[in-house]
Design an enzyme around this catalytic site. Structure first.
Site, PDB file in Angstrom:
ATOM      1  N   VAL A   1      -8.770  -4.024   0.090  1.00  0.00           N
ATOM      2  CA  VAL A   1      -9.405  -5.336  -0.036  1.00  0.00           C
ATOM      3  C   VAL A   1     -10.280  -5.634   1.180  1.00  0.00           C
ATOM      4  CG1 VAL A   1      -8.999  -7.817  -0.336  1.00  0.00           C
ATOM      5  CG2 VAL A   1      -7.459  -6.169  -1.417  1.00  0.00           C
TER       6      VAL A   1
ATOM      7  N   LYS B   1      -0.603   4.173  -8.181  1.00  0.00           N
ATOM      8  CA  LYS B   1      -0.545   5.533  -8.698  1.00  0.00           C
ATOM      9  C   LYS B   1       0.773   5.790  -9.438  1.00  0.00           C
ATOM     10  CE  LYS B   1       0.659  10.033  -7.916  1.00  0.00           C
ATOM     11  NZ  LYS B   1      -0.057  11.014  -7.163  1.00  0.00           N
TER      12      LYS B   1
ATOM     13  N   ASP C   1       0.816  -1.227   0.000  1.00  0.00           N
ATOM     14  CA  ASP C   1       0.000   0.000   0.000  1.00  0.00           C
ATOM     15  C   ASP C   1       0.845   1.271   0.000  1.00  0.00           C
ATOM     16  OD1 ASP C   1      -2.351  -1.639   0.208  1.00  0.00           O
ATOM     17  OD2 ASP C   1      -1.778  -1.941   2.299  1.00  0.00           O
TER      18      ASP C   1
ATOM     19  N   HIS D   1      -5.044  -2.164  -5.291  1.00  0.00           N
ATOM     20  CA  HIS D   1      -4.399  -0.925  -5.752  1.00  0.00           C
ATOM     21  C   HIS D   1      -5.457   0.117  -6.029  1.00  0.00           C
ATOM     22  CE1 HIS D   1      -0.709  -3.293  -7.355  1.00  0.00           C
ATOM     23  NE2 HIS D   1      -0.588  -2.973  -6.102  1.00  0.00           N
ATOM     24  N   THR D   2      -5.177   1.316  -5.598  1.00  0.00           N
ATOM     25  CA  THR D   2      -6.114   2.407  -5.856  1.00  0.00           C
ATOM     26  C   THR D   2      -5.479   3.380  -6.835  1.00  0.00           C
ATOM     27  OG1 THR D   2      -6.829   2.154  -3.592  1.00  0.00           O
ATOM     28  CG2 THR D   2      -7.552   4.136  -4.719  1.00  0.00           C
TER      29      THR D   2
ATOM     30  N   LYS E   1       1.911   2.176  -5.087  1.00  0.00           N
ATOM     31  CA  LYS E   1       2.478   1.657  -6.347  1.00  0.00           C
ATOM     32  C   LYS E   1       1.536   1.878  -7.516  1.00  0.00           C
ATOM     33  CE  LYS E   1       2.776  -2.471  -4.622  1.00  0.00           C
ATOM     34  NZ  LYS E   1       2.533  -2.171  -3.201  1.00  0.00           N
TER      35      LYS E   1
ATOM     36  N   SER F   1       5.352  11.721  -4.937  1.00  0.00           N
ATOM     37  CA  SER F   1       3.902  11.851  -5.058  1.00  0.00           C
ATOM     38  C   SER F   1       3.385  12.827  -4.002  1.00  0.00           C
ATOM     39  CB  SER F   1       3.259  10.477  -4.893  1.00  0.00           C
ATOM     40  OG  SER F   1       1.868  10.610  -4.848  1.00  0.00           O
ATOM     41  N   THR F   2       2.571  13.773  -4.443  1.00  0.00           N
ATOM     42  CA  THR F   2       2.134  14.850  -3.549  1.00  0.00           C
ATOM     43  C   THR F   2       0.621  14.819  -3.271  1.00  0.00           C
ATOM     44  OG1 THR F   2       1.868  16.342  -5.448  1.00  0.00           O
ATOM     45  CG2 THR F   2       4.014  16.358  -4.343  1.00  0.00           C
ATOM     46  N   GLY F   3      -0.041  13.775  -3.745  1.00  0.00           N
ATOM     47  CA  GLY F   3      -1.485  13.645  -3.528  1.00  0.00           C
ATOM     48  C   GLY F   3      -1.986  12.420  -4.266  1.00  0.00           C
TER      49      GLY F   3
HETATM   50  P1  IMP Z   1      -2.420 -12.974   2.701  1.00  0.00           P
HETATM   51  O1  IMP Z   1      -1.488 -12.466   1.644  1.00  0.00           O
HETATM   52  O2  IMP Z   1      -3.866 -12.702   2.363  1.00  0.00           O
HETATM   53  O3  IMP Z   1      -2.159 -14.400   3.075  1.00  0.00           O
HETATM   54  O4  IMP Z   1      -2.161 -12.127   4.051  1.00  0.00           O
HETATM   55  C1  IMP Z   1      -0.926 -12.215   4.750  1.00  0.00           C
HETATM   56  C2  IMP Z   1      -0.512 -10.826   5.264  1.00  0.00           C
HETATM   57  O5  IMP Z   1      -0.128 -10.001   4.156  1.00  0.00           O
HETATM   58  C3  IMP Z   1      -1.624 -10.054   5.974  1.00  0.00           C
HETATM   59  O6  IMP Z   1      -1.028  -9.280   7.013  1.00  0.00           O
HETATM   60  C4  IMP Z   1      -2.178  -9.146   4.906  1.00  0.00           C
HETATM   61  O7  IMP Z   1      -2.784  -7.995   5.456  1.00  0.00           O
HETATM   62  C5  IMP Z   1      -0.901  -8.800   4.146  1.00  0.00           C
HETATM   63  N1  IMP Z   1      -1.135  -8.428   2.745  1.00  0.00           N
HETATM   64  C6  IMP Z   1      -1.370  -9.245   1.692  1.00  0.00           C
HETATM   65  N2  IMP Z   1      -1.502  -8.549   0.557  1.00  0.00           N
HETATM   66  C7  IMP Z   1      -1.330  -7.260   0.874  1.00  0.00           C
HETATM   67  C8  IMP Z   1      -1.313  -6.042   0.120  1.00  0.00           C
HETATM   68  O8  IMP Z   1      -1.496  -6.006  -1.100  1.00  0.00           O
HETATM   69  N3  IMP Z   1      -1.091  -4.875   0.817  1.00  0.00           N
HETATM   70  C9  IMP Z   1      -0.876  -4.890   2.155  1.00  0.00           C
HETATM   71  N4  IMP Z   1      -0.871  -5.992   2.906  1.00  0.00           N
HETATM   72  C10 IMP Z   1      -1.100  -7.161   2.278  1.00  0.00           C
HETATM   73 MG    MG Z   2      -2.983  -2.010  -1.522  1.00  0.00          MG
END
Ligand code: IMP
Ligand code: MG
Length: 337
Positions: free
Chosen positions: A250, A18, A13, A43-44, A16, A321-323
């Site tokens: 998610v 953006k 998060d 991804h947003t 990436k 990135s600024t916003g």
């Molecule tokens: P899993 O990948 O769903 O098995 O989750 C395992 C850990 O990875 C958890 O703490 C999730 O929150 C984290 N996680 C999985 N994918 C992402 C992502 O795209 N962004 C941030 N955390 C993630």
């Molecule tokens: Mg994400």
């Protein structure tokens, strides 16, 4: 010809999506192909009034001239993919490698129903862990075995190689972040695969000698969702007071917020083979930097932060990135490289 990998340097998060979208508009790749685990990613991308969230389709989809691919290493959930193809209108330019692992309802039930995954690790419940486990056991279905995916199948590594041989530009986008890599992250509080740049190359079937650049994306104030150690974590009282509040794309869980971690940035840049870095959320370091598009217009405070971050990372910071909007970015790649 150039092949660039974009990966997350902290716990995911980092923004990436953006950064990929901006680089796509600027560099005009013929293919944008994603690696990473699967639909656990969120991804947003914000373009004007529209905010898009993607879990399967590469976040570079907003750049309409690129072919969009999902590399062999990625797990595909055909239901999530179908929904995104429909809502984003990307039919005709989205392709799935024939060897991708496929997530079934059973994988999702096992992920959500497991105390270890869902509760202790805090997984996203998207079925990725059990699907990767079945893949290792060699019992998971592949994309080529699933009729709903038949129309999207492609030999992704071959398509990428053909484009590179013609002198075209290709972008490989990673998902998740360095800190949740199965190999290098805070095991066992990690995702079900490595998330570093080498893995993203392997996910797309691109050999390491063909990679020209690795852009590692770091967030000025890193975040973490789910359980596990987080060295620089601050209290919600503090981050709320700073005006930083984030929720997972998610799972909609509240993200934990931390301060800049120079040691982690350094180690992450090392393992990712970082050639240049992107910093997101500089407007959280100094609010008056919000929306700025020229380096010269950043404040002293922001520049001092970037100088320290650049020392930690050991490579030039070329994108700031600024916003949230894709136009809110400073791109000094031409000046620095
Ligand atoms: P899993 O990948 O769903 O098995 O989750 C395992 C850990 O990875 C958890 O703490 C999730 O929150 C984290 N996680 C999985 N994918 C992402 C992502 O795209 N962004 C941030 N955390 C993630
Ligand atoms: Mg994400």
């Amino acid at each position: 010809m150039s092949c660039t990998i974009i990966v997350g340097g902290f716990f995911g998060d980092e923004g990436k999506g953006k950064v990929v979208a901006h680089v796509a508009y600027a560099d005009k790749p013929v293919i944008i192909s994603r690696g990473g685990v699967g639909p656990n990613a969120g991804h947003t991308v914000q373009v004007g009034d529209h905010e898009y969230s993607v879990r399967m389709v590469p976040s570079g989809f907003v750049y309409k001239k690129a072919k969009l691919c999902i590399g062999s290493g990625v797990l595909v959930d055909p239901r999530v993919l179908a929904h995104e193809i429909e809502t984003l209108g990307v039919k005709g330019r989205i392709f799935v490698d024939k060897r991708c692992g496929v997530i079934t309802e059973d994988h999702i039930a096992r992920d959500k129903g497991s105390d270890h995954l869902a509760k202790k690790i805090g997984s996203t419940g998207s079925g990725c862990g059990p699907a990767n486990s079945d893949r290792v056991m060699r019992i998971a279905p592949q994309a080529k075995d699933v009729p709903e995916l038949a129309e999207y199948l492609l030999d992704v590594p071959k398509a990428i190689d053909d484009a590179l041989k013609k002198g075209k530009t290709v972008l490989l986008e990673g998902t998740q972040g360095f800190g949740i890599s199965l190999y290098y992250g805070t095991y066992p509080f990690v995702t079900s695969k490595d998330t570093s740049a080498s893995q993203i190359a392997a996910d797309n079937g691109v050999g390491p000698t063909k990679i020209d650049d690795v852009i590692v994306v770091f967030k000025a104030y890193p975040t973490r969702v789910g359980e596990g150690p987080f060295n620089t974590e601050m209290s919600f009282a503090k981050s709320d007071a700073m005006g930083i509040q984030e929720f997972g794309t998610v799972t909609h869980r509240k993200r934990r917020i931390g301060g800049w971690d120079g040691g982690m940035a350094q180690y992450s840049a090392m393992i990712n083979g970082c050639t240049q870095a992107a910093i997101t959320g500089i407007d959280h370091v100094d609010k008056s930097c919000f929306g700025v598009t020229e380096y010269g217009k950043l404040t002293k405070k922001a520049k001092a932060f970037l100088k320290q971050a650049e020392e930690d990372i050991g490579s030039p910071i070329t994108l700031i990135s600024t916003g949230p909007d894709i136009t809110q970015i400073i791109d000094i790649r031409d000046e620095l490289l």
